[in-house]
Design a protein around this motif. Structure first.
Motif, short mmCIF file in Angstrom:
data_model
loop_
_atom_site.label_atom_id
_atom_site.label_comp_id
_atom_site.label_asym_id
_atom_site.label_seq_id
_atom_site.Cartn_x
_atom_site.Cartn_y
_atom_site.Cartn_z
N TYR A 50 -1.56 9.92 -9.28
CA TYR A 50 -1.52 9.60 -7.85
C TYR A 50 -0.52 8.49 -7.62
O TYR A 50 -0.34 7.62 -8.47
CB TYR A 50 -2.90 9.11 -7.37
N LEU A 51 0.07 8.51 -6.44
CA LEU A 51 0.97 7.45 -6.05
C LEU A 51 0.61 7.07 -4.62
O LEU A 51 0.46 7.94 -3.76
CB LEU A 51 2.43 7.91 -6.15
N GLN A 52 0.47 5.78 -4.39
CA GLN A 52 0.09 5.31 -3.06
C GLN A 52 1.14 4.32 -2.56
O GLN A 52 1.81 3.64 -3.34
CB GLN A 52 -1.27 4.61 -3.10
N TRP A 53 1.25 4.23 -1.25
CA TRP A 53 2.10 3.23 -0.60
C TRP A 53 1.23 2.35 0.28
O TRP A 53 0.36 2.85 1.01
CB TRP A 53 3.20 3.90 0.23
N TYR A 54 1.48 1.06 0.15
CA TYR A 54 0.75 0.06 0.92
C TYR A 54 1.73 -0.79 1.71
O TYR A 54 2.87 -1.00 1.30
CB TYR A 54 -0.06 -0.85 0.00
N ARG A 55 1.24 -1.33 2.82
CA ARG A 55 2.02 -2.27 3.61
C ARG A 55 1.38 -3.64 3.50
O ARG A 55 0.14 -3.76 3.58
CB ARG A 55 2.03 -1.82 5.07
#
Lengths: 111, 113
Positions: A32-37
């Motif tokens: 899995y790959l996630q993007w966060y701000r």
């Protein structure tokens, strides 16, 4: 050793343009790959998740791609706005709940 | 309603002191984490607990000791503080399992003088 690299420490673009942020990894097989701000003085906030068998994911003005051959994810913000200015972190997860973050790219959208 | 809360928000202390940071989540998650974010903004996992059981323990000095009294709380105790411990410490929580979103607290800014 495992590495997660976000290509730019900082990215400046003009309002209305598309921002493209890159996340590259080595010696890693993320499921899995996630993007966060992350805004200054605050904790990271989840934006999007993409699985290893998915090529692309969209959410409103956001788009994420995941290329396991190139070992790269691209994060796009279309029609960027000054309110999109923040640091964006990619995070990779190989095993359950063991998520590793990149150093982040600080995006500034100028009016 | 606060989902993941940490106290204190700021902590200024002298070298050699012992301090604790508390974290609570009201999301019903069974996994909690501590991260350290240094001056270069790199977010690094320190510990992970699932149902009060330690499941990730990175190479962290044993001066750092997490304690989970129940599923909703994960506290971080730091002994003999050093200058290099100055950083922002984030608590996070998630459901157990792969591909779960992590929810972060607001951070505790620790400055060791």
């Amino acid at each position: 050793s495992q590495k997660i690299e976000q290509n730019s420490e900082a990215l400046n673009i003009q309002e209305g343009k598309t921002a493209t942020l890159t996340c590259n990894y080595t010696n890693y097989s993320p499921a899995y790959l996630q993007w966060y701000r992350q805004d200054p003085g605050r904790g990271p906030v989840f934006l999007l998740l993409i699985r290893e068998n998915e090529k692309e994911k969209r959410k409103e003005r956001l788009k994420v791609t995941f290329d396991t051959t190139l070992k790269q994810s691209l994060f796009h913000i279309t029609a960027s706005q000054p309110a999109d200015s923040a640091t964006y972190l990619c995070a990779l997860e190989a095993d359950n709940n063991d998520m590793r973050f990149g150093a982040g790219t600080r995006l500034t959208v100028k009016p | 309603d606060t989902a993941v809360s940490q106290t204190p928000k700021y902590l200024v202390t002298q070298m050699g002191n012992d301090k604790s940071i508390k974290c609570e989540q009201n999301l019903g998650h069974d996994t909690m984490y501590w991260y350290k974010q240094d001056s270069k903004k790199f977010l690094k996992i320190m510990f992970s607990y699932n149902n009060k059981e330690l499941i990730i323990n990175e190479t962290v000095p044993n001066r750092f000791s997490p304690k989970s009294p129940d599923k909703a709380h994960l506290n971080l105790h730091i002994n003999s503080l050093e200058l290099g411990d100055s950083a922002v410490y984030f608590c996070a929580s998630s459901h157990r399992g792969a591909g779960e979103t992590q929810y972060f607290g607001p951070g505790t800014r620790l400055l060791v003088l």
